[in-house]
Enzyme design. Structure first.
Site, PDB file in Angstrom:
ATOM      1  N   HIS A   1       0.817  -1.211   0.000  1.00  0.00           N
ATOM      2  CA  HIS A   1       0.000   0.000   0.000  1.00  0.00           C
ATOM      3  C   HIS A   1       0.847   1.256   0.000  1.00  0.00           C
ATOM      4  CE1 HIS A   1      -4.178  -1.599   1.259  1.00  0.00           C
ATOM      5  NE2 HIS A   1      -4.012  -1.508  -0.037  1.00  0.00           N
TER       6      HIS A   1
ATOM      7  N   ASN B   1     -10.260  -2.896 -18.350  1.00  0.00           N
ATOM      8  CA  ASN B   1      -9.865  -3.689 -17.173  1.00  0.00           C
ATOM      9  C   ASN B   1     -10.639  -5.000 -17.152  1.00  0.00           C
ATOM     10  OD1 ASN B   1      -8.535  -1.323 -16.547  1.00  0.00           O
ATOM     11  ND2 ASN B   1     -10.095  -0.629 -15.122  1.00  0.00           N
ATOM     12  N   ASP B   2     -11.961  -4.877 -17.250  1.00  0.00           N
ATOM     13  CA  ASP B   2     -12.756  -6.101 -17.233  1.00  0.00           C
ATOM     14  C   ASP B   2     -12.660  -6.854 -18.557  1.00  0.00           C
ATOM     15  OD1 ASP B   2     -13.915  -6.527 -14.680  1.00  0.00           O
ATOM     16  OD2 ASP B   2     -15.031  -4.672 -14.952  1.00  0.00           O
TER      17      ASP B   2
ATOM     18  N   GLU C   1     -17.279  -4.449 -21.847  1.00  0.00           N
ATOM     19  CA  GLU C   1     -16.332  -5.022 -20.875  1.00  0.00           C
ATOM     20  C   GLU C   1     -16.306  -6.529 -20.954  1.00  0.00           C
ATOM     21  OE1 GLU C   1     -16.262  -2.688 -16.997  1.00  0.00           O
ATOM     22  OE2 GLU C   1     -18.398  -2.938 -17.350  1.00  0.00           O
TER      23      GLU C   1
ATOM     24  N   ARG D   1     -21.766   6.568 -14.584  1.00  0.00           N
ATOM     25  CA  ARG D   1     -22.012   5.123 -14.704  1.00  0.00           C
ATOM     26  C   ARG D   1     -22.958   4.696 -13.592  1.00  0.00           C
ATOM     27  NH1 ARG D   1     -17.152   0.907 -14.256  1.00  0.00           N
ATOM     28  NH2 ARG D   1     -17.288   1.410 -12.041  1.00  0.00           N
TER      29      ARG D   1
ATOM     30  N   ARG E   1      -8.417  -9.876 -12.406  1.00  0.00           N
ATOM     31  CA  ARG E   1      -7.726  -8.587 -12.472  1.00  0.00           C
ATOM     32  C   ARG E   1      -7.046  -8.200 -11.164  1.00  0.00           C
ATOM     33  NH1 ARG E   1     -12.623  -4.262 -13.243  1.00  0.00           N
ATOM     34  NH2 ARG E   1     -11.286  -2.751 -12.232  1.00  0.00           N
TER      35      ARG E   1
ATOM     36  N   ARG F   1     -17.412   6.773 -11.371  1.00  0.00           N
ATOM     37  CA  ARG F   1     -17.694   5.506 -10.669  1.00  0.00           C
ATOM     38  C   ARG F   1     -18.580   5.850  -9.475  1.00  0.00           C
ATOM     39  NH1 ARG F   1     -11.956   4.182 -12.301  1.00  0.00           N
ATOM     40  NH2 ARG F   1     -12.026   2.188 -13.397  1.00  0.00           N
TER      41      ARG F   1
ATOM     42  N   CYS G   1     -12.366   3.830 -21.405  1.00  0.00           N
ATOM     43  CA  CYS G   1     -12.251   4.384 -20.047  1.00  0.00           C
ATOM     44  C   CYS G   1     -11.516   3.434 -19.106  1.00  0.00           C
ATOM     45  CB  CYS G   1     -13.626   4.715 -19.479  1.00  0.00           C
ATOM     46  SG  CYS G   1     -14.645   3.263 -19.228  1.00  0.00           S
TER      47      CYS G   1
HETATM   48  C1  PEP Z   1     -13.055  -1.367 -16.663  1.00  0.00           C
HETATM   49  O1  PEP Z   1     -13.459  -2.498 -16.370  1.00  0.00           O
HETATM   50  O2  PEP Z   1     -12.136  -1.157 -17.483  1.00  0.00           O
HETATM   51  C2  PEP Z   1     -13.665  -0.182 -16.020  1.00  0.00           C
HETATM   52  C3  PEP Z   1     -13.339   1.024 -16.395  1.00  0.00           C
HETATM   53  O3  PEP Z   1     -14.515  -0.409 -14.983  1.00  0.00           O
HETATM   54  P1  PEP Z   1     -14.030  -0.748 -13.483  1.00  0.00           P
HETATM   55  O4  PEP Z   1     -12.526  -0.671 -13.483  1.00  0.00           O
HETATM   56  O5  PEP Z   1     -14.668   0.238 -12.597  1.00  0.00           O
HETATM   57  O6  PEP Z   1     -14.545  -2.149 -13.296  1.00  0.00           O
HETATM   58 MG    MG Z   2     -15.348  -2.678 -15.236  1.00  0.00          MG
END
Ligand code: PEP
Ligand code: MG
Length: 864
Positions: free
Chosen positions: A480, A740-741, A717, A623, A751, A587, A788
């Site tokens: 951290h 990311n997802d 995603e 979102r 992840r 978010r 994003c």
């Molecule tokens: C993603 O999944 O790339 C995204 C932007 O959403 P989160 O990271 O909030 O799941």
């Molecule tokens: Mg996501």
């Protein structure tokens, strides 16, 4: 020099020059947990070990890293030079005595190579222990002080609890007649045989078991309940040992000892190399004494990059307030009250810190708040208080117990929580000792902070404006504190090893946290060159920040919008400051976390309105709630799922709780001016989900009397939505790709999995092909495509994404100026070509190499 032996007790003299330190600081649970005995650790500044009292040498292993002496009154004193030094196999140690020899207090026993041990051992800390079970206890010890050889170190006295010790070839017959007798032969797998720590663990494993247990090897037998007797056996790896037990628990005892002998490593041990990164704090923070053998000028210490960047400054050692913890309490009521008050005090401080924190810092503070009120932790501490412990002792033991349990899980992410627990331990103990919130450490300008380890609360307590860099002997790149340093923009190196503690305060340092080197006193010329480089970087950043307020066009005039991701009001303000042209992802989960009930519609509306205003009228993409999976909410219990990442999350959860979604939609739709907000739906997999939400949006508009429609976009995603992009584009007004997802679900890699983190690269060609497919589907219906996910914040990826046809990047606020500067240098032809090549690669590494080459051509050295 003579050790005095008063009527009842015995004074032990310091056998080494060094800094005396509590055993708890030793990065080894066997010593820190006092399994071998009680005493003091010395952080040596001298390299000769002397006898602490008159007596006889009773054990000296071949590796010469430890020696045990029996005083004339029968006290057994173990001196163990450094931690994990048995593995040196005697290298660097010279013994001047042998077992059986009588010695006088102050006589030379072992000389050793301090530098070699500092480089190769896990720690230099040298425990001086009164062996468990020898019939003596520590009455008083001198802690946290610099000592010379012969200074008083501790006073010990008979405890009246001596157990029968030594060889037990004859013992057991009597016990055997009372119960069963067991015999088992085991080949020893322990890497370094039975040295001090395995011996202690055997003794400890037998504690709850009745009966006589002995170990036999090479024609000698030893009582398995005596650490000294076990060490004296001189058992090596590969030796066949006979375990004999007699009495009630004979069978259990044999199994317990056999299991220990057959394991390859002592629990909590491990090689110096393997443990160096995560070593617990040692006495490195003790001032001055550690600087005795200084690191030479011009040395370059290799470390692990925790936060990139370059820093020039002077060494400043972290000042750590040592906290004395007494074991026995002053009564259950008083100690319970004190613990309660200390926790309340820490809670108040954390809540204040939370109000001022944003982003990563607030996540860390939130984690600490959650742990502070952990029911199991509190319960364990109260149980210890009820048994007579002091509040401080009970809290520390409860924390350490939880840390051991977490570490035993063998999961790196769990080990990170251990750092948070240690931080919380320190905060509560400081409060109990009345030192919480004391004056912050004064730092000179351009301080490069040196420490063994650093806790998040220690970092945030420092004056960040004077902190140029951080250099830690231990620690991990994903801790951290590393994340926090990166968020604060402070370059940091970790795992630099014990040499860090021998850098004197004030030494000029060049911390290269791009190349992973700490340069010690590198000379005026290199320091000047590094300063020039820093000035250039600063000037470039300032120019980028200034230009960031302008809209972003590529070199050939094509418009690309650079937005920011936001999770709080502070981040919205940072986005505006950094020139973001809007928010591409709000978010909204932040509104729902750390509460006991969901926010009301009015509360939500007020927050969204405030955020819209912070963005100065620029577009705000809200979102809808993305909970479930890795983002649970306690007051919204979801069904227990075997695999939450594949269960109720994102828009699925919203459709499962339509009441919450309706409320949220009304709150968003009410934001003025009407055109500023657009709605984004997470985790879409098909058109039916969008249709259901659109009906609810229309109802909500009617409910609040909103005449204007709102744009309704979807996050891409999942591979499903990328592959169905064309049909989804008929229903959705715009797309935003959550890389990311999308990467997690395409590569089937969690992840949050630290072991897989290096392979979880969104530049994987499979992910890029899904992005290309998404853009194709969107363009067929003239829909705008944004990215994003984290990939949008990666300058190496930006040209590839633009080349694939992405119109908008939504990145972390701080990177916006840099992205804009880079995009202004690119042409669509550059980007189309690199995207074409990227799609043909077969690995993320190959794609990244392409991106890096283009970045170098466009002179973006910091991203290389
Ligand atoms: C993603 O999944 O790339 C995204 C932007 O959403 P989160 O990271 O909030 O799941
Ligand atoms: Mg996501």
């Amino acid at each position: 020099m003579r050790a005095t032996e008063p009527q009842r007790g015995l004074i032990l003299l310091s056998p080494l020059a060094g800094w005396s330190t509590p055993l708890d600081e030793i990065p080894d649970p066997v010593f820190a947990g006092r399994m071998l005995g009680d005493g003091v650790a010395l952080d040596p500044t001298g390299a000769t070990l002397h006898a602490p009292c008159d007596g006889e040498i009773i054990a000296l292993p071949e590796s010469r890293h430890a020696v045990t002496l029996r005083s004339d009154s029968g006290a057994e004193i173990l001196m163990h030079i450094g931690i994990d030094t048995v593995g040196l196999g005697g290298e660097g140690f010279q013994a001047h005595v042998q077992p059986g020899r009588r010695v006088a207090a102050g006589e030379r026993l072992i000389t050793f190579d301090l530098d070699l041990i500092a480089r190769r051992a896990k720690s230099l800390l040298t425990p001086i222990l009164v062996m468990e079970g020898c019939g003596f206890t520590v009455v008083r010890s001198i802690g946290n002080r610099e000592l010379a050889v012969g200074d008083v170190l501790m006073e010990i006295a008979p405890s009246g609890e001596a157990t029968v010790r030594g060889g037990t070839g004859e013992a057991g017959a009597h016990e055997a007649s009372k119960g069963t007798a067991e015999l088992r032969r085991v080949r020893v797998a322990l890497e370094h045989g039975i040295h001090a720590r395995p011996a202690a663990q055997i003794v400890s494993a037998l504690k709850g078991l009745a009966g006589e247990v002995s170990l036999g090897v090479h024609g000698h037998t030893a009582n398995a309940r005596s650490t000294v007797a076990l060490m004296k056996l001189g058992v090596h790896k590969g030796d066949e040992v006979e375990i004999r037990a007699a009495g009630r628990d004979a069978a259990g005892a044999v199994v317990a000892v056999a299991a220990l002998l057959a394991s390859t490593q002592v629990a909590g041990g491990g090689s110096a190399a393997a443990t160096q990164r995560t070593a617990k704090p040692t006495s490195a923070q003790a001032p001055v004494a550690n600087a005795a053998v200084e690191v030479r000028a011009g040395a370059a210490l290799p470390g692990v990059v925790a936060s990139r960047g370059l820093a020039v400054g002077q060494a400043v050692r972290l000042a750590v307030r040592e906290i004395e913890v007494t074991r026995t309490g002053a009564g259950v009521a008083q100690e319970t009250l004190q613990l309660d008050q200390a926790r309340t005090d820490v809670r108040t401080r954390l809540q204040t810190a939370l109000a001022a924190a944003s982003g990563t810092a607030s996540e860390i503070v939130e984690a600490h708040l959650e742990l502070l009120d952990d029911p199991e932790l509190t319960e364990n501490a109260l149980t210890l208080i009820a048994a007579g412990a002091s509040a401080a002792y009970a809290w520390r033991q409860a924390i350490r117990g939880s840390i051991d349990a977490l570490r035993a899980l063998g999961d790196a992410r769990m080990a990170e929580r251990a750092d948070d627990l240690l931080d919380l331990e320190r905060q509560v103990l400081l409060s109990l000792s009345g030192h919480a919130g004391g004056a912050m450490q004064e730092l000179p300008p351009d301080a490069i902070l040196l420490a063994e380890e650093l806790l998040p609360s220690q970092l945030v307590a420092l004056d960040a404006t004077r902190l140029a860099g951080i250099a830690l002997a231990a620690g991990g790149a994903t801790s951290h504190v590393a994340i926090l340093a990166a968020a604060m923009g402070i370059p940091a190196l970790v795992a630099l090893g014990p040499a860090v503690r021998r850098i004197a305060d004030g030494t000029p340092l060049l911390l290269d946290a791009d190349g992973g080197l700490l340069n010690v006193d590198p000379g005026a010329e290199r320091l000047a060159a590094a300063r020039r480089q820093l000035e250039l970087r600063a000037a470039r950043r300032a120019a980028e920040r200034e230009a960031a307020q302008q809209d972003c066009y590529m070199a050939d005039g094509r418009r690309i919008e650079v937005f920011a991701n936001v999770g709080s009001l502070a981040e919205a303000q940072a986005a505006a400051r950094n020139g973001a042209e809007g928010c591409g992802l709000l978010r909204t989960e932040f509104l729902f976390l750390e509460r006991e009930t969901p926010p009301t519609e009015a509360e939500q509306h007020a927050e969204y309105q405030q955020l819209a205003e912070a963005l100065g009228g620029k577009p705000l993409t809200v979102r809808t709630l993305d909970i479930g999976g890795d983002k649970p909410i306690p007051y919204l219990p979801l069904p227990v799922e075997e695999n939450p990442a594949l269960g109720l999350r994102g828009v699925r959860t919203s459709l499962w709780r339509p009441d919450l979604l309706r409320q949220q939609l009304r709150a968003i739709l009410g934001v003025r001016p009407y055109g500023q907000c657009r709605i984004l739906l997470p985790m879409i997999t098909d058109v039916a989900e969008i249709r259901s939400v659109r009906v609810m949006v229309e109802e909500a508009c009617r409910d609040i009397g909103r005449p204007e429609p709102i744009e309704l976009g979807v996050m891409i995603e999942t591979p499903a939505s990328a592959l169905l992009a064309e049909s989804i584009a008929v229903e959705a007004d715009f797309f935003s790709i959550g890389t990311n997802d999308l990467t997690q679900y395409t590569l089937a890699m969690d992840r949050g999995h630290s072991e897989l983190a290096a392979r979880l690269d969104a530049l994987h060609p499979a992910v890029l092909r899904l992005i290309a497919r998404t853009v194709e589907g969107a363009h067929a219906h003239r829909r705008m495509v944004a990215v994003c996910g984290g990939l949008a914040s990666d300058p190496v990826a930006a040209p590839i994404l633009i080349g694939l046809g992405v119109h908008e990047l939504s990145a972390v606020p701080s990177i916006v100026p840099r992205l804009k500067a880079l995009i202004r240098k690119l042409t669509l032809a550059d980007c189309t070509e690199i995207a074409r090549q990227a799609l043909e690669q077969s690995s993320a590494e190959a794609v990244r190499a392409l991106g890096l080459r283009l970045a170098a051509r466009k002179s973006e050295p910091e991203s290389v």
